[in-house]
Design a protein around this motif. Structure first.
Motif, mmCIF file in Angstrom:
data_model
loop_
_atom_site.group_PDB
_atom_site.id
_atom_site.type_symbol
_atom_site.label_atom_id
_atom_site.label_comp_id
_atom_site.label_asym_id
_atom_site.label_seq_id
_atom_site.Cartn_x
_atom_site.Cartn_y
_atom_site.Cartn_z
ATOM 1 N N LEU A 79 0.828 -1.215 0.000
ATOM 2 C CA LEU A 79 0.000 0.000 0.000
ATOM 3 C C LEU A 79 0.857 1.257 0.000
ATOM 4 C CD1 LEU A 79 -3.068 -0.598 2.332
ATOM 5 C CD2 LEU A 79 -3.030 -0.301 -0.124
ATOM 6 N N SER A 80 1.985 1.233 0.734
ATOM 7 C CA SER A 80 2.859 2.406 0.734
ATOM 8 C C SER A 80 3.490 2.610 -0.642
ATOM 9 C CB SER A 80 3.936 2.283 1.807
ATOM 10 O OG SER A 80 4.797 1.194 1.525
ATOM 11 N N VAL A 87 -2.102 9.595 -9.419
ATOM 12 C CA VAL A 87 -3.300 9.993 -8.663
ATOM 13 C C VAL A 87 -4.269 8.812 -8.549
ATOM 14 C CG1 VAL A 87 -5.281 11.552 -8.660
ATOM 15 C CG2 VAL A 87 -3.058 12.387 -9.391
ATOM 16 N N VAL A 88 -4.392 8.030 -9.605
ATOM 17 C CA VAL A 88 -5.291 6.877 -9.580
ATOM 18 C C VAL A 88 -4.771 5.835 -8.592
ATOM 19 C CG1 VAL A 88 -6.243 5.006 -10.966
ATOM 20 C CG2 VAL A 88 -6.017 7.276 -11.953
ATOM 21 N N GLU A 89 -3.456 5.607 -8.585
ATOM 22 C CA GLU A 89 -2.877 4.649 -7.641
ATOM 23 C C GLU A 89 -3.008 5.139 -6.207
ATOM 24 O OE1 GLU A 89 1.015 4.406 -9.284
ATOM 25 O OE2 GLU A 89 0.509 2.688 -10.558
ATOM 26 N N GLN A 90 -2.874 6.439 -5.991
ATOM 27 C CA GLN A 90 -3.059 6.993 -4.647
ATOM 28 C C GLN A 90 -4.496 6.818 -4.180
ATOM 29 O OE1 GLN A 90 -1.717 11.035 -4.815
ATOM 30 N NE2 GLN A 90 0.436 10.459 -5.123
ATOM 31 N N ALA A 91 -5.449 7.019 -5.087
ATOM 32 C CA ALA A 91 -6.858 6.801 -4.727
ATOM 33 C C ALA A 91 -7.092 5.327 -4.411
ATOM 34 C CB ALA A 91 -7.764 7.253 -5.866
ATOM 35 N N GLY A 92 -6.452 4.437 -5.173
ATOM 36 C CA GLY A 92 -6.572 3.004 -4.893
ATOM 37 C C GLY A 92 -5.993 2.645 -3.547
ATOM 38 N N SER A 93 -4.895 3.297 -3.153
ATOM 39 C CA SER A 93 -4.309 2.997 -1.843
ATOM 40 C C SER A 93 -5.211 3.465 -0.711
ATOM 41 C CB SER A 93 -2.923 3.635 -1.722
ATOM 42 O OG SER A 93 -3.021 5.032 -1.606
#
Length: 114
Positions: A79-80, A87-93
């Protein structure tokens, strides 16, 4: 003459739109003066509201299986890594962050998976 033709063209387009709406289904109603009025049926949304809790529980179960399979330290590392991406990966995290319900489910699933 062109104004009359434009008005006629606009009327034809509105009649065409009304016909396509009525082709999907309609409800007839008799007005106070005896005129029968046809109105298009209301369209339902694509996702039934009763299915939303099942989708939520399925997603929680999915997160719990991943946590139980990887283990909490490795899951946190992944997750880190995900939070460092776009931005999409950050929203997924943010969505995949471990919560109390998925951790509880993972504790029950861990002995089954290992």
């Amino acid at each position: 003459m062109s104004d009359a033709f434009q008005e006629f063209d606009v009327r034809l387009k509105t009649i065409g739109r009304k016909r396509t709406k009525l082709a999907r289904g309609y409800v007839s109603k008799v007005d106070k003066d005896g005129l029968i009025i046809f109105r298009p049926k209301r369209r339902r949304s694509g996702i039934p509201l009763r299915g939303l809790p099942y989708m939520f529980l399925g997603f929680m179960f999915f997160k719990a299986v991943i946590i139980a399979h990887l283990g909490l330290p490795l899951y946190g590392d992944r997750l880190s890594q995900l939070s460092q991406g776009s931005v999409v990966e950050q929203a997924g995290s943010v969505v995949m962050r471990a919560d109390p319900l998925s951790l509880t489910l993972a504790s029950y699933l861990r002995p089954i998976l290992h």
